[in-house]
Design a protein around this motif. Structure first.
Motif, short mmCIF file in Angstrom:
data_model
loop_
_atom_site.label_atom_id
_atom_site.label_comp_id
_atom_site.label_asym_id
_atom_site.label_seq_id
_atom_site.Cartn_x
_atom_site.Cartn_y
_atom_site.Cartn_z
N LEU A 110 0.84 -1.19 0.00
CA LEU A 110 0.00 0.00 0.00
C LEU A 110 0.88 1.25 0.00
O LEU A 110 2.00 1.22 0.51
CB LEU A 110 -0.90 0.04 1.24
N SER A 111 0.35 2.31 -0.53
CA SER A 111 1.03 3.60 -0.48
C SER A 111 0.36 4.44 0.60
O SER A 111 -0.77 4.89 0.43
CB SER A 111 0.93 4.29 -1.84
N ILE A 112 1.05 4.60 1.72
CA ILE A 112 0.55 5.41 2.84
C ILE A 112 1.64 6.39 3.22
O ILE A 112 2.78 6.01 3.43
CB ILE A 112 0.20 4.53 4.06
N ASP A 113 1.29 7.67 3.28
CA ASP A 113 2.22 8.67 3.77
C ASP A 113 2.10 8.70 5.29
O ASP A 113 1.07 9.09 5.83
CB ASP A 113 1.90 10.04 3.18
N ALA A 114 3.15 8.25 5.96
CA ALA A 114 3.18 8.22 7.43
C ALA A 114 4.00 9.41 7.91
O ALA A 114 5.17 9.56 7.54
CB ALA A 114 3.79 6.92 7.92
N VAL A 115 3.37 10.26 8.72
CA VAL A 115 3.97 11.52 9.13
C VAL A 115 4.07 11.58 10.64
O VAL A 115 3.09 11.27 11.35
CB VAL A 115 3.11 12.71 8.62
N HIS A 116 5.23 12.00 11.14
CA HIS A 116 5.41 12.25 12.57
C HIS A 116 4.84 13.63 12.84
O HIS A 116 5.40 14.65 12.41
CB HIS A 116 6.91 12.18 12.92
N SER A 117 3.66 13.68 13.48
CA SER A 117 2.95 14.94 13.66
C SER A 117 2.00 14.83 14.85
O SER A 117 1.55 13.75 15.20
CB SER A 117 2.15 15.26 12.39
N ASP A 118 1.69 15.96 15.43
CA ASP A 118 0.70 16.05 16.50
C ASP A 118 -0.67 16.25 15.86
O ASP A 118 -0.92 17.30 15.25
CB ASP A 118 1.05 17.22 17.41
N LEU A 119 -1.52 15.24 15.97
CA LEU A 119 -2.84 15.26 15.36
C LEU A 119 -2.73 15.58 13.88
O LEU A 119 -2.02 14.90 13.15
CB LEU A 119 -3.78 16.21 16.10
#
Length: 166
Positions: A110-119
């Motif tokens: 799958l292509s998922i953009d995983a981002v380190h972020s607050d909410l």
């Protein structure tokens, strides 16, 4: 759905690439994860009919839920297909969880953009069509909640404050 209705069982995404050392730093899929996947499976046709372009999960942990949703909405089938593939986005305050989500996406093709972020603080409003959030719900002291929020570690996945819902 009434209390007697049985949900269809979701097909779980591949998670074999994650092991005990990962789950020391990232929330391990548990009953709440499986229930959320079952509900998404039950509502997959309804979700697909809305033709979402962007689906996001806040607090993605292992990536099991966003991967499950991606598999449901991007899998070719008569009931669920639509013209555009659904873009998938995952955020987590825990950097290790964002990495685990990216690995789960890869393991499930799958292509998922995983981002380190607050909410969703890094994104502009009203651009997300489907938002999934299984918030921290375990009752904790204010001290433990503050420590969880400032650490950005695994405790942020369950520390829910005095009433258990932040």
């Amino acid at each position: 759905m009434d209390s007697q209705t049985r949900l269809p069982r979701a097909t779980l995404p591949a998670l074999e690439h994650l092991g005990p050392s990962d789950y020391e730093r990232v929330y391990e899929p548990a009953d709440d994860t499986f229930l959320l996947l079952d509900v998404l499976t039950a509502d997959a046709a309804w979700l697909a009919a809305r033709q979402p372009l962007l689906c996001a999960e806040v607090g993605s942990g292992s990536g099991a839920v966003i991967s499950g949703l991606g598999a449901l909405l991007n899998r070719p089938s008569a009931a669920l297909s639509h013209a555009e593939p659904v873009a998938l986005l995952a955020t987590d305050i825990n950097r290790d969880a964002a990495v685990a989500t990216a690995k789960t996406a890869s393991a499930n093709a799958l292509s998922i953009d995983a981002v380190h972020s607050d909410l969703l603080s890094a994104f502009r409003g009203s651009c997300i069509d489907v938002l999934i959030f299984n918030p921290p719900y375990v009752p904790t002291s204010e001290t433990e909640l503050d420590e969880a929020a400032s650490s950005g570690g695994i405790s942020a996945s369950w520390a829910g404050g005095a009433r258990g819902r932040l």
